[in-house]
Structure formats: structure tokens, C-alpha cells
Design an enzyme around this catalytic site. Structure first.
Site, PDB file in Angstrom:
ATOM      1  N   ILE A 195       0.842  -1.190   0.000  1.00  0.00           N
ATOM      2  CA  ILE A 195       0.000   0.000   0.000  1.00  0.00           C
ATOM      3  C   ILE A 195       0.881   1.246   0.000  1.00  0.00           C
ATOM      4  O   ILE A 195       1.978   1.238   0.565  1.00  0.00           O
ATOM      5  CB  ILE A 195      -0.981  -0.031   1.208  1.00  0.00           C
ATOM      6  CG1 ILE A 195      -1.979   1.127   1.156  1.00  0.00           C
ATOM      7  CG2 ILE A 195      -0.247  -0.096   2.526  1.00  0.00           C
ATOM      8  CD1 ILE A 195      -3.151   0.997   2.140  1.00  0.00           C
ATOM      9  N   CYS A 196       0.403   2.282  -0.664  1.00  0.00           N
ATOM     10  CA  CYS A 196       1.041   3.596  -0.680  1.00  0.00           C
ATOM     11  C   CYS A 196       2.497   3.525  -1.145  1.00  0.00           C
ATOM     12  O   CYS A 196       2.794   2.984  -2.204  1.00  0.00           O
ATOM     13  CB  CYS A 196       0.915   4.232   0.706  1.00  0.00           C
ATOM     14  SG  CYS A 196       1.435   5.962   0.776  1.00  0.00           S
ATOM     15  N   GLY A 197       3.418   4.050  -0.359  1.00  0.00           N
ATOM     16  CA  GLY A 197       4.820   4.116  -0.772  1.00  0.00           C
ATOM     17  C   GLY A 197       5.431   2.779  -1.107  1.00  0.00           C
ATOM     18  O   GLY A 197       6.362   2.704  -1.918  1.00  0.00           O
ATOM     19  N   THR A 229       4.159   0.600  -2.891  1.00  0.00           N
ATOM     20  CA  THR A 229       3.936   0.322  -4.312  1.00  0.00           C
ATOM     21  C   THR A 229       5.058   0.913  -5.155  1.00  0.00           C
ATOM     22  O   THR A 229       5.427   0.356  -6.185  1.00  0.00           O
ATOM     23  CB  THR A 229       2.572   0.860  -4.795  1.00  0.00           C
ATOM     24  OG1 THR A 229       2.536   2.288  -4.672  1.00  0.00           O
ATOM     25  CG2 THR A 229       1.432   0.237  -4.010  1.00  0.00           C
ATOM     26  N   ALA A 270      -2.714  -0.834  -3.277  1.00  0.00           N
ATOM     27  CA  ALA A 270      -3.714   0.172  -2.922  1.00  0.00           C
ATOM     28  C   ALA A 270      -3.001   1.481  -2.622  1.00  0.00           C
ATOM     29  O   ALA A 270      -1.791   1.522  -2.366  1.00  0.00           O
ATOM     30  CB  ALA A 270      -4.524  -0.263  -1.701  1.00  0.00           C
TER      31      ALA A 270
END
Length: 203
Positions: free
Chosen positions: A103-105, A107, A160
Site C-alpha cells: 500500500i502507498c509508498g 507500491t 492500494a
């Protein structure tokens, strides 16, 4: 597999809010959540300033001991390659047929590792990942969370953005088969504040 163990990566600047729904509700479903850090027993500090002492060193993490590896976001993903060993571990998991959720960073870390070049995925926004120079832009999906089913012998990959911890958790539950028949109610309760979903979830 069959260990009922989920591994949560922890590192400095971890974004506290991003994985709490997933890990808390997996624990309620009977999973053991083990934390994995750069060094076992050496505390890391989240964005909130909360100190976490990892159960396990990343070097000792083996896909065969896990049902899933969760990679939360962290500011350090945007500050260089200090966390590069975690996306590398994600590659080992996927190659072993064990799912990964990022999720977030995190990714961006996967993008730099080349793991998003050929799979449907999402993140905060498309240009955030584009800045990594990765080759997977055509596979970016502008939605809350994406599960990319691995080809034969490879693991599923969940991605995500930072504002979607509830959708992220929903995808995690689906990949693990948790809360069968209850996932929609769970999502409606925590995402939509639907009071009817509370009754459904607890019936």
C-alpha cells in the site's frame, strides 16, 4: 503453506493507518501477525512516533513460513533505496507462490523492483509511480485497490493507495479466504458506515 501466519513489514516512517484494518481483523480471524524489520529486536519508529520491535529480521524471512507478506507505506520509500530489500523479499514471495500486499509508498518500492511492469496495479496516483521510471504505466488501474492474480506458480499481488486501508483489507481477506460470506458486510460497515452491515457482520 497452512501456517496461518501473516508477516507485516515494519520500518522507520511506516504509515500507521494503512494496515491496521487488515492486521487487526486477520488476527480476529485466527491469523498470527509477525512483524519483520531490518534487524530483529532493533526498534523501528512509525510516522506517529510509535516504536515497534520486530519479531524477525528480514534476512530470516522465508516465504514457506507465511501466508502473506504485507508492505505498508513509509516516507523512506521516497527518500532512496534504504528499504529496497523489502520489495526484493516481495519478489521472492511472489516467485514462491505466496501473495504480497503493498500500500502507498510500498507500491513505489515494488515499481522500482520491476514487480509492477506486467501486472494490473494501483497506487496513490499514476504519476507517483511514473516518477520511479518503471515500465508498467499501461497496467495502472485508477481504483481503490487491485488484486492481480499471479500466473501459475506465482503469488497474487494486492496494491492500494494511502487513502484506501479499508479496500486494501478487503482484498487481503479475499486472497486469504478470510470472512467468507461476510466481506461485503465488513466493507460496507467500515467504508460506508452502514448500520445494517453491523448486524449482518455479527449474525
Amino acid at each position: 503453506m497452512g501456517t496461518k501466519t501473516v508477516h507485516l513489514a515494519v520500518y522507520d516512517t511506516l504509515a500507521d493507518w494503512e494496515t491496521g484494518h487488515a492486521t487487526a481483523w486477520l488476527a480476529r480471524a485466527g491469523y498470527t501477525i509477525r512483524t519483520v524489520g531490518p534487524v530483529a529486536g532493533e526498534p523501528v519508529t512509525t510516522l506517529a512516533g510509535i516504536r515497534i520491535v520486530p519479531d524477525l529480521a528480514l534476512a530470516d524471512l522465508r516465504p514457506e513460513d507465511s501466508e502473506l507478506l504485507i508492505l505498508p507505506g513509509a516516507e523512506k520509500y521516497d527518500e532512496g533505496d534504504e528499504l529496497a530489500a523489502f520489495p526484493a523479499a516481495a519478489r521472492a514471495f511472489l516467485d514462491a507462490g505466496v501473495p504480497v500486499a503493498a500500500i502507498c509508498g510500498a507500491t513505489a518500492g515494488l515499481a522500482k523492483e520491476g514487480l509492477l511492469d506486467d501486472r494490473p496495479h494501483t497506487s496513490a496516483v499514476s504519476f507517483y509511480l511514473a516518477a520511479t521510471g518503471y515500465k508498467g504505466g499501461e497496467h495502472y488501474v485508477d481504483t481503490d485497490a487491485v488484486t492481480s492474480e499471479g500466473e501459475a506458480g506465482t503469488g497474487d499481488l494486492i496494491t492500494a493507495g494511502p487513502t484506501e486501508p479499508v479496500a486494501f483489507a478487503r482484498e487481503v481477506f479475499a486472497v486469504l479466504g478470510a470472512y467468507e460470506g461476510k466481506r461485503d458486510a465488513w466493507y460496507r460497515l467500515f467504508h460506508d458506515s452502514d448500520p445494517a452491515a453491523f448486524v449482518e457482520l455479527n449474525s
